[in-house]
Write a protein that holds these residues in place. Structure first.
Motif, PDB file in Angstrom:
ATOM      1  N   ILE A   1       0.761  -1.281  -0.049  1.00  0.00           N
ATOM      2  CA  ILE A   1      -0.021  -0.049  -0.101  1.00  0.00           C
ATOM      3  C   ILE A   1       0.896   1.456  -0.115  1.00  0.00           C
ATOM      4  O   ILE A   1       0.311   2.403   0.214  1.00  0.00           O
ATOM      5  N   SER A   2       2.295   1.117  -0.356  1.00  0.00           N
ATOM      6  CA  SER A   2       2.960   2.298  -0.460  1.00  0.00           C
ATOM      7  C   SER A   2       4.297   2.392  -1.213  1.00  0.00           C
ATOM      8  O   SER A   2       4.503   0.965  -1.817  1.00  0.00           O
ATOM      9  N   ASP A   3       4.715   3.248  -1.586  1.00  0.00           N
ATOM     10  CA  ASP A   3       6.332   3.166  -2.280  1.00  0.00           C
ATOM     11  C   ASP A   3       7.260   2.545  -1.343  1.00  0.00           C
ATOM     12  O   ASP A   3       6.900   2.283  -0.213  1.00  0.00           O
ATOM     13  N   VAL A   4       8.304   2.489  -1.756  1.00  0.00           N
ATOM     14  CA  VAL A   4       9.692   2.030  -0.841  1.00  0.00           C
ATOM     15  C   VAL A   4      10.233   3.312  -0.379  1.00  0.00           C
ATOM     16  O   VAL A   4      10.326   4.372  -1.009  1.00  0.00           O
ATOM     17  N   HIS A   5      10.461   3.448   0.804  1.00  0.00           N
ATOM     18  CA  HIS A   5      10.798   4.655   1.697  1.00  0.00           C
ATOM     19  C   HIS A   5      12.353   4.269   2.245  1.00  0.00           C
ATOM     20  O   HIS A   5      12.578   3.443   2.907  1.00  0.00           O
ATOM     21  N   LEU A   6      13.379   5.218   1.902  1.00  0.00           N
ATOM     22  CA  LEU A   6      14.792   5.001   2.257  1.00  0.00           C
ATOM     23  C   LEU A   6      15.217   5.786   2.925  1.00  0.00           C
ATOM     24  O   LEU A   6      14.770   7.269   2.675  1.00  0.00           O
ATOM     25  N   THR A   7      15.780   5.667   4.108  1.00  0.00           N
ATOM     26  CA  THR A   7      16.328   6.729   5.190  1.00  0.00           C
ATOM     27  C   THR A   7      17.863   6.431   5.021  1.00  0.00           C
ATOM     28  O   THR A   7      18.234   5.507   5.551  1.00  0.00           O
ATOM     29  N   ARG A   8      18.617   7.716   5.118  1.00  0.00           N
ATOM     30  CA  ARG A   8      20.046   7.405   5.590  1.00  0.00           C
ATOM     31  C   ARG A   8      20.786   8.550   6.419  1.00  0.00           C
ATOM     32  O   ARG A   8      22.011   8.307   6.778  1.00  0.00           O
ATOM     33  N   SER A   9      19.652   9.544   7.038  1.00  0.00           N
ATOM     34  CA  SER A   9      20.447  10.467   8.025  1.00  0.00           C
ATOM     35  C   SER A   9      20.265   9.746   9.226  1.00  0.00           C
ATOM     36  O   SER A   9      19.297   9.896  10.081  1.00  0.00           O
ATOM     37  N   THR A  10      21.086   8.895   9.735  1.00  0.00           N
ATOM     38  CA  THR A  10      21.117   7.936  10.650  1.00  0.00           C
ATOM     39  C   THR A  10      22.204   7.982  11.517  1.00  0.00           C
ATOM     40  O   THR A  10      22.391   7.211  12.762  1.00  0.00           O
ATOM     41  N   GLY A  11      23.066   9.056  11.506  1.00  0.00           N
ATOM     42  CA  GLY A  11      24.407   8.967  12.378  1.00  0.00           C
ATOM     43  C   GLY A  11      23.989   9.491  13.982  1.00  0.00           C
ATOM     44  O   GLY A  11      22.972   9.958  14.080  1.00  0.00           O
ATOM     45  N   ASN A  12      24.885   8.887  14.769  1.00  0.00           N
ATOM     46  CA  ASN A  12      24.708   9.348  16.196  1.00  0.00           C
ATOM     47  C   ASN A  12      25.280  10.542  16.405  1.00  0.00           C
ATOM     48  O   ASN A  12      26.643  10.903  15.866  1.00  0.00           O
ATOM     49  N   LYS A  13      24.644  11.658  16.939  1.00  0.00           N
ATOM     50  CA  LYS A  13      25.250  12.949  17.137  1.00  0.00           C
ATOM     51  C   LYS A  13      24.908  13.580  18.389  1.00  0.00           C
ATOM     52  O   LYS A  13      23.582  13.763  18.656  1.00  0.00           O
ATOM     53  N   TRP A  14      25.844  13.815  19.242  1.00  0.00           N
ATOM     54  CA  TRP A  14      25.403  14.714  20.645  1.00  0.00           C
ATOM     55  C   TRP A  14      26.291  16.057  20.754  1.00  0.00           C
ATOM     56  O   TRP A  14      27.297  16.010  20.734  1.00  0.00           O
ATOM     57  N   ARG A  15      25.203  17.046  20.774  1.00  0.00           N
ATOM     58  CA  ARG A  15      25.745  18.254  20.742  1.00  0.00           C
ATOM     59  C   ARG A  15      25.990  18.591  22.445  1.00  0.00           C
ATOM     60  O   ARG A  15      24.927  18.598  23.215  1.00  0.00           O
TER      61      ARG A  15
END
Length: 509
Positions: free
Chosen positions: A302-316
Motif C-alpha cells: 500500500i506504499s512506495d519504498v521509503h529509504l532513510t540514511r540520515s542515521t548518524g549518532n550525534k550529541w551536541r
C-alpha cells in the motif's frame, strides 16, 4: 492543570511540534501561563505522514521507558494509543526471532510492548496536548532565529524567538524559556554561536546505517496461513563469516501496526539498499529465511519504498560549554540523535522532558529563579539520562569499519570490539532464554531502564551467564534454540513449567 502554573513565568516557546516538542509542552504547561509550540508543517488531524518527519515511514518501537515517561506527562496516553489501534503484545510470545543459528524458542516473559506506527503515536500525543488549556500549537511557521542578550558571558541568555508565518510576515515572541526540539537538523547551535557563545563540542559516529521500508495490508486474520502464530518477525544479521549474499547482513523487521497493516523493513550498516518495489522484493527473496518474502507475498503493498540514511549518532555537548546559555533547553534529536536501529529516540526525548518537569517542579517549590545554575543542573541531569542510550549505540556502531566521526576507534580496538560484540550478545540472549533474572535485566537494558554496565556489574547476572556457558559446554541447555531458518518457526511455548514441550526436536541444532 495544577494551580501553580504561574509560578515560573509568563511565556515559554517550544520550537518543533513533533514527539520531543509535544512531550516538552506537557512538562512545561503546569509552570507557565502559556506554552506556544511553533511547527513548520501543517499538522494533520489524523495519523498521516508529514514532510518534517521523514522517518515516520519506518517501524518505531515505543520502549517501556518511553511509554512510561509519556504516560507520566499525559495520563491515559497508553490506553488512548491502544484504543486508537495500537497493539499490546508480548514480544517473546508474539514475535518470531531468527537469531545467529536459527529461530529462537518461544516463551513467556515479563516484557510487553505497544506496537503502532509513528504517525499514530504523534496523533494520539497531539490529541493529548490539545486537551491542555494553556498550550497553543501554531502551524505553518518557520523559526528564523533567537533573541539573545550578553551571548557567551555568565549573564548570557536566550530571551525570545523570531519566526515567519505562512503569509510571510515576521513575528517575535519574548519568552521566559525556549525549548529547542527542532531535531537533528536544528539551526539553534549556529544561532547561539552567531550570538557570541562558543560552539558546543559535538560527539558523532555515523555507521552508515540505511534502511528501507514498505507498508502492506495484512490478510484478514481468518485468511492468514495456519503457521502464522507470530505477529512480528525479526531477522538478525548473520554472524557467518563465509560467502553469502549481502542481504544476509540485513537487520529485518516485519512490524505489525494498527489497522491490520504491517511495515516490511530492511536495514544495514554500510550496504546499498533497494529503492524500487522490484528491487525491494528481489532483496527480500535473498534474506536468510524464505519466510520474510513469503509473508510479504501474502500481503497487499500500500506504499512506495521509503529509504532513510540520515542515521548518524550525534550529541551536541552543551553541558561542556564554559558558560551554558540561560533561557534555553534542548530536547530530543536537537541535543542527542541516535542511529534509529536501536529504537532509542522517542524514549530518550520523553525521558528528557520528564527530567525537565522535575527540575521545574523543584524550582517552583523552592522559589528559585531559572538562572544559569538551573540550566547547568538540568544539563548535568539530562547528560546522565542520555549516557545510557548513547553508550549502547556506541557499543555496536564503533565495531563497523565503515563508521566515521569523532568517536571512531583505532583499527586494533575496533577489531577487538567487533570480535566481542556478537559473542557477548549471544551469551546474554542465550542465558536470558534459561534464566528469568538475566531475562529481566536484559529487558530493562533494551528498554533503557538500566545501563549495560549496571547489568554486567550484577553478581547474580554474572553467575547466570557463567552457569549458562558451563551448561552449554556440557550440552545441558534446558530450552532448545536454533530451529532451521528454512522452515517455519515452531510455535511451541517453551516457558518453564508450561506443559507443551513437543517430543519432536527435528530441525534443532
Amino acid at each position: 492543570m495544577s494551580g501553580d502554573h504561574m509560578s515560573l513565568g509568563k511565556t515559554v516557546v517550544v520550537l518543533g511540534g513533533s514527539i520531543a516538542g509535544l512531550c516538552a509542552a506537557g512538562a512545561l504547561a503546569p509552570h507557565f501561563d502559556e506554552v506556544v509550540v511553533l511547527e513548520r508543517d501543517s499538522l494533520p488531524a489524523d495519523a498521516e505522514h508529514r514532510r518534517g518527519v521523514p522517518q515516520s515511514k519506518h517501524p518505531h518501537f515505543l520502549l517501556n521507558s518511553g511509554r512510561r515517561a509519556i504516560s507520566a506527562l499525559f495520563p491515559g496516553f497508553e490506553d488512548d494509543l491502544i484504543a486508537a489501534g495500537g497493539l499490546h503484545l508480548m514480544p517473546s510470545m508474539d514475535a518470531a526471532y531468527l537469531e545467529r543459528t536459527g529461530w529462537a524458542s518461544r516463551k513467556q516473559s515479563s516484557m510487553t510492548m505497544v506496537y503502532s506506527s509513528r504517525v499514530l503515536i504523534e496523533r494520539v500525543l497531539r490529541d493529548k496536548v490539545r486537551e491542555v488549556s494553556n498550550v497553543a500549537i501554531r502551524e505553518g511557521v518557520s523559526v528564523r532565529g533567537i533573541q539573545t542578550a550578553a551571548g557567551g558571558t555568565a549573564q548570557g541568555k536566550v530571551s525570545g524567538v523570531v519566526f515567519s508565518t505562512a503569509a510571510g510576515d515576521e513575528e517575535r515572541i519574548d519568552a521566559d524559556l525556549v525549548v529547542d526540539a527542532m531535531g537533528r537538523g536544528s539551526s539553534v547551535s549556529d544561532w547561539l554561536v552567531a550570538a557570541g557563545w562558543p560552539a558546543a563540542p559535538v560527539q558523532a559516529l555515523d555507521a552508515k546505517v540505511t534502511y528501507t521500508s514498505r507498508w502492506y495490508d495484512l490478510p484478514a486474520p481468518e485468511a492468514r496461513p495456519t503457521s502464522w502464530w507470530w505477529q512480528h518477525l525479526v531477522i538478525m544479521p548473520t554472524q557467518d563469516k563465509g560467502d553469502h549474499p549481502p542481504e544476509h547482513e540485513f537487520l529485518v523487521n516485519f512490524f505489525p501496526i494498527e489497522g491490520g497493516r504491517t511495515i516490511a523493513c530492511m536495514g544495514s550498516w554500510g550496504i546499498d539498499m533497494p529503492r524500487t518495489p522490484d528491487d525491494f522484493v528481489a532483496s527480500a527473496e535473498r534474506i536468510r529465511t524464505p519466510l520474510f518474502a513469503a509473508a510479504m507475498a501474502e500481503c497487499e503493498p500500500i506504499s512506495d519504498v521509503h529509504l532513510t540514511r540520515s542515521t548518524g549518532n550525534k550529541w551536541r555537548r552543551y553541558d561542556r560549554l564554559p558558560e551554558v546559555p540561560s533561557g534555553i533547553v534542548f530536547i530530543g534529536d536537537a541535543i542527542c540523535a541516535f542511529n534509529p536501529f536501536y529504537a532509542q529516540g522517542i524514549s530518550s526525548a520523553a525521558g528528557s522532558a520528564l527530567t525537565l518537569r522535575s527540575h521545574l517542579q523543584a524550582a517552583a517549590d523552592s522559589g528559585r529563579p531559572l538562572d544559569q545554575r538551573f540550566f547547568k543542573r538540568f544539563l548535568a541531569e539530562q547528560r546522565k539520562g542520555l549516557k545510557v542510550p548513547w553508550s549502547m549505540a556506541m557499543a555496536r556502531d564503533r565495531g563497523y569499519e565503515c563508521a566515521t566521526g569523532t568517536e571512531t576507534l583505532p583499527a586494533w580496538k575496533r577489531k577487538i570490539l567487533a570480535s566481542m560484540t556478537w559473542p557477548a550478545f549471544n551469551l546474554i540472549t542465550g542465558a536470558a532464554r534459561e534464566d528469568a533474572v538475566v531475562d529481566e535485566h536484559f529487558a530493562r537494558v533494551f528498554n533503557l531502564d538500566e545501563s549495560l554496565g549496571d547489568m554486567m556489574r550484577s553478581p547474580r547476572v554474572l553467575a547466570g551467564l557463567v552457569r549458562f556457558k558451563v551448561n552449554s559446554l556440557l550440552g545441558r541447555n534446558k530450552v532448545p534454540f536454533g530451529f532451521d531458518p528454512q522452515q517455519d518457526p515452531p510455535g511451541t511455548d517453551w516457558t518453564p513449567g508450561v506443559d507443551s514441550q513437543p517430543t519432536e526436536m527435528a530441525g534443532v541444532r
